[in-house]
Every structure is written in C-alpha cells, then in structure tokens.
Design an enzyme around this catalytic site. Structure first.
Site, PDB file in Angstrom:
ATOM      1  CE  LYS A  73      -3.260  -1.143  -0.580  1.00  0.00           C
ATOM      2  NZ  LYS A  73      -3.498  -1.795  -1.906  1.00  0.00           N
ATOM      3  CE  LYS A 131       2.780  -6.004  -5.937  1.00  0.00           C
ATOM      4  NZ  LYS A 131       1.329  -5.834  -6.168  1.00  0.00           N
ATOM      5  CG  HIS A 133       4.404  -6.102  -1.197  1.00  0.00           C
ATOM      6  ND1 HIS A 133       4.566  -4.820  -1.671  1.00  0.00           N
ATOM      7  CD2 HIS A 133       3.169  -6.487  -1.613  1.00  0.00           C
ATOM      8  CE1 HIS A 133       3.485  -4.454  -2.351  1.00  0.00           C
ATOM      9  NE2 HIS A 133       2.624  -5.447  -2.329  1.00  0.00           N
ATOM     10  NE  ARG A 155      -0.016   6.309   1.031  1.00  0.00           N
ATOM     11  CZ  ARG A 155      -1.240   5.926   0.669  1.00  0.00           C
ATOM     12  NH1 ARG A 155      -1.506   4.654   0.434  1.00  0.00           N
ATOM     13  NH2 ARG A 155      -2.211   6.820   0.553  1.00  0.00           N
ATOM     14  CB  SER A 163      -3.833   2.297   2.270  1.00  0.00           C
ATOM     15  OG  SER A 163      -3.968   1.779   0.979  1.00  0.00           O
ATOM     16  CB  THR A 253       0.895   7.702 -13.803  1.00  0.00           C
ATOM     17  OG1 THR A 253       1.571   8.968 -13.883  1.00  0.00           O
ATOM     18  CG2 THR A 253       1.576   6.708 -14.730  1.00  0.00           C
ATOM     19  CB  SER A 254      -3.757  11.526 -13.267  1.00  0.00           C
ATOM     20  OG  SER A 254      -4.837  10.945 -13.973  1.00  0.00           O
ATOM     21  CG  MET A 258      -3.057   4.977 -13.115  1.00  0.00           C
ATOM     22  SD  MET A 258      -1.559   4.861 -12.101  1.00  0.00           S
ATOM     23  CE  MET A 258      -1.772   3.304 -11.261  1.00  0.00           C
ATOM     24  N   GLY A 285      -6.055   7.728  -2.862  1.00  0.00           N
ATOM     25  CA  GLY A 285      -4.832   8.205  -3.513  1.00  0.00           C
ATOM     26  C   GLY A 285      -4.392   9.577  -3.040  1.00  0.00           C
TER      27      GLY A 285
HETATM   28  P1  A3P Z   1      -5.215   4.476  -0.796  1.00  0.00           P
HETATM   29  O1  A3P Z   1      -5.775   3.171  -0.312  1.00  0.00           O
HETATM   30  O2  A3P Z   1      -4.746   5.373   0.318  1.00  0.00           O
HETATM   31  O3  A3P Z   1      -6.125   5.185  -1.745  1.00  0.00           O
HETATM   32  P2  A3P Z   1      -0.109  -0.173  -3.739  1.00  0.00           P
HETATM   33  O4  A3P Z   1      -0.145   0.007  -5.194  1.00  0.00           O
HETATM   34  O5  A3P Z   1       1.270  -0.215  -3.165  1.00  0.00           O
HETATM   35  O6  A3P Z   1      -0.966  -1.306  -3.275  1.00  0.00           O
HETATM   36  O7  A3P Z   1      -0.701   1.143  -3.093  1.00  0.00           O
HETATM   37  C1  A3P Z   1      -2.073   1.416  -3.199  1.00  0.00           C
HETATM   38  C2  A3P Z   1      -2.318   2.848  -2.781  1.00  0.00           C
HETATM   39  O8  A3P Z   1      -1.795   3.709  -3.812  1.00  0.00           O
HETATM   40  C3  A3P Z   1      -3.797   3.141  -2.656  1.00  0.00           C
HETATM   41  O9  A3P Z   1      -3.888   4.147  -1.636  1.00  0.00           O
HETATM   42  C4  A3P Z   1      -4.108   3.680  -4.041  1.00  0.00           C
HETATM   43  O10 A3P Z   1      -5.271   4.453  -4.120  1.00  0.00           O
HETATM   44  C5  A3P Z   1      -2.852   4.518  -4.282  1.00  0.00           C
HETATM   45  N1  A3P Z   1      -2.647   4.827  -5.712  1.00  0.00           N
HETATM   46  C6  A3P Z   1      -2.654   3.981  -6.746  1.00  0.00           C
HETATM   47  N2  A3P Z   1      -2.477   4.644  -7.908  1.00  0.00           N
HETATM   48  C7  A3P Z   1      -2.341   5.950  -7.591  1.00  0.00           C
HETATM   49  C8  A3P Z   1      -2.150   7.144  -8.353  1.00  0.00           C
HETATM   50  N3  A3P Z   1      -2.081   7.130  -9.665  1.00  0.00           N
HETATM   51  N4  A3P Z   1      -2.043   8.303  -7.678  1.00  0.00           N
HETATM   52  C9  A3P Z   1      -2.133   8.339  -6.335  1.00  0.00           C
HETATM   53  N5  A3P Z   1      -2.327   7.248  -5.564  1.00  0.00           N
HETATM   54  C10 A3P Z   1      -2.437   6.061  -6.191  1.00  0.00           C
END
Ligand code: A3P
Length: 321
Positions: A73, A131, A133, A155, A163, A253-254, A258, A285
């Site tokens: 996350k 990828k 973790h 983060r 999240s 990638t906004s 996405m 996000g």
């Molecule tokens: P939130 O749950 O706080 O919205 P990961 O990809 O490591 O699993 O992380 C997921 C988190 O990244 C989620 O956070 C998701 O919404 C956020 N995220 C994914 N794409 C994004 C983007 N383009 N811009 C901002 N946040 C993004």
C-alpha cells in the site's frame, strides 16, 4: 495457466466441467480461506505465499531486471505504471495490453491452483519489471548476485495503515482485519502481512544508503511533484526523457486515469486476490487520509510508539498533503 484472470463463476465451471463431484462441491465454495499468516524467517506472510516461499527463494533474477520493492500500500501500482510508460516510450496501447499483475509479475504471489508470480516472471521476456513486498533480508539472493536495479517506494505509516486496513477487506487471502482499532494494534505490533512497516522501511533505507543500485523514493513526493519524481526515475534508469514522454507519463498515471483504467485498477484481477466488488483498489490516492480514521487517542498512542520504533533512524516522512 492464466486462470488468475478468470471470474470466479467461470472458474467454477471449468473446475466442475473437468472434474468429479468433489471438485464440483468445492467449486461452489471459496477456493481460498482467510487463513492466519505464517511466519517465514521471522516474517509473517500470507499463508499461501509462505507455503510457496521455497520457490521464491530460488527465484532467478536477470541482470536487466528492474525490481519495484515496497511495503504493501505504498504506491507500488503507481510506480509500476510509470515504469511501464517509460519502458514502452509512452505507448498507452502497449501499457494496456494486460492487467498490471500480469505486466509486472509479483514474485511473492502464490494462490492454490494458479500460476505463481515466479512462474509468470519466468515466462516474461526481458527486460522485466518485477514487484515484491519482501523485507530486504529475505529478498531472493539472485537479485544481489545479478546486481539488479531496485526502486523502493516508502509511504508514511499512518496512511499505509489505513490503506492496508481497507485492502485486507477486499483481498481475501489475508486474515480478517478485525475492527480498525484491532487492525491498528496489529500494524503497530508488526503482526500484519509482511511484518513490521517500521523494520521494512528502515532496513531498506539502510541498504539503499550503501547501494547505488537502489533508488529510495517516497509516495508523498510522487503525489506532490510527479514530474520531478518521474525525471528522477528516468535518470536512475539511464533513460532519455523528452517533454512529450514526460507529459504523457504524468497524464497516464494520474489517480483519476488509473482509477478509470481496468488495466491498472485491479478490476480484471481474480477476486480472490482483490475483490473490487467489495471496495475499490484505487481508493483515495491522497496523503493525510489517516485523519479521517485515527481518533485523537489513537494518534497520540501511535506517535509515541512511532518515536520509539523509529528512534535512531534518519528517515523522515511527510504525513500531510
Ligand atoms: P489508498 O488506499 O490510500 O487510496 P499499492 O499500489 O502499493 O498497493 O498502493 C495502493 C495505494 O496507492 C492506494 O492508496 C491507491 O489508491 C494509491 N494509488 C494507486 N495509484 C495511484 C495514483 N495514480 N495516484 C495516487 N495514488 C495512487
């Protein structure tokens, strides 16, 4: 085997078609359970991932692999999509060729009866974006032996906890999260999948200080100034980046794009891994959503514990937009 992408009903049909009545009965029930985490080398992992960890340890990295490493996350999907754009020179059709878990193999992934992330990676042509973790101390050795480039994204802990709580609800390979308070306690104690956030971010940070092949980035920076961060990534990769590619990558990638893109929003992924009918993967996000969840008392307790767990570290996180 590509069944990670099959909707559950279709998968049940396949099972009942090919098999006897036992499987037919199994097919009407969930194919995986919310089993307790299993400890591997001191790290609690998703049960099914842990059962397959011997395969992960044997993983064969290639010298031109790029590994995206994160605690859950923390912006993995955002960075993965940025990298896809850079690798494919901004060709959004190529980036839309499949769902993100297929384009960027998740090497830790293992679900009974499905192709594992390591198997998918093995049949993925180079240059691969992969990828993980995994905490730094249990990363498969071949990544170090092959001197692969790694980008780590971190983060802030409070937004990760919120999240992650929501992710536990929609990703049914995790144990039940319990209430928010219960989950937060588990998070602080490192009793969540992949273990302690505090150890993860600091151990990778220490490693990155000594290894120029590791770029350590922050999710909050990617939100604040994506252009600057994309430039940083391109420089690290030795990739030419003209204004057109930069702007295309920023736009593609906004969060809004996405979230609407089935190839990056996890809608097309098997619901056992992420069931977006329960809640969206692309949730908010933003930085600072934790304020909508932490009570004043929880925040005070968290801060006190955070100071203790992070004492001695030079890492600093931004928790506000
Ligand atoms: P939130 O749950 O706080 O919205 P990961 O990809 O490591 O699993 O992380 C997921 C988190 O990244 C989620 O956070 C998701 O919404 C956020 N995220 C994914 N794409 C994004 C983007 N383009 N811009 C901002 N946040 C993004």
């Amino acid at each position: 085997m590509h069944s990670l992408l099959l909707p559950l009903e279709q998968k049940s049909e396949v099972l009942s078609h090919n098999s006897g009545s036992l499987l037919l009965r199994m097919a009407s029930q969930p194919l995986v359970d919310r089993l307790e985490l299993k400890i591997i080398h001191g790290v609690p992992l998703i049960h099914y991932f842990a059962n397959n960890f011997a395969e992960v340890e044997r993983f064969q990295a290639r010298p031109d692999d790029l590994l995206v490493s994160t605690y859950s996350k923390s912006g993995t999907t955002l960075l993965s999509e940025i990298l896809e754009m850079l690798y494919h020179d901004g060709d959004t059709e190529k980036c839309g060729r499949d769902v993100i878990v297929k384009r960027v193999p998740f090497i830790d992934l293992a679900i009974p009866g499905e192709e594992t992330g390591a198997q998918l990676a093995a049949r993925t042509p180079s240059p691969r974006i992969l990828k993980t973790h995994l905490p730094v101390q249990i990363l498969p050795k071949s990544f170090w032996e092959k001197n692969c480039k790694i980008i780590y994204v971190a983060r802030n802990a409070k937004d990760v906890a919120v999240s992650f709580f929501h992710f536990y609800l929609i990703s049914k390979v995790h144990p039940e999260p319990g209430t928010w308070q219960e989950f937060l306690d588990k998070f602080m104690a490192g009793k969540v999948s992949y273990g302690s956030w505090y150890n993860h971010v600091t151990d990778w940070w220490e490693k990155a200080q000594k290894n120029p092949r590791i770029l350590y980035m922050f999710y909050e920076d990617m939100l604040k100034d994506r252009r600057r961060e994309i430039r940083k990534v391109a420089t690290f990769l030795g990739k030419d980046l003209d204004d057109e590619l930069l702007e295309k990558t920023v736009s593609h990638t906004s969060f809004k794009k996405m979230k609407a893109n089935p190839m990056s929003n996890y809608d097309g992924v098997h619901p056992i891994i992420v069931d977006t009918s329960i809640g969206p993967f692309m949730r908010k996000g933003v930085t600072g959503d934790w304020k909508n969840y932490f009570t004043v008392a929880q925040n005070e307790r968290f801060d006190e514990d955070y100071a203790r767990q992070m004492s001695g570290s030079t890492l600093h996180f931004c928790t506000e937009a």
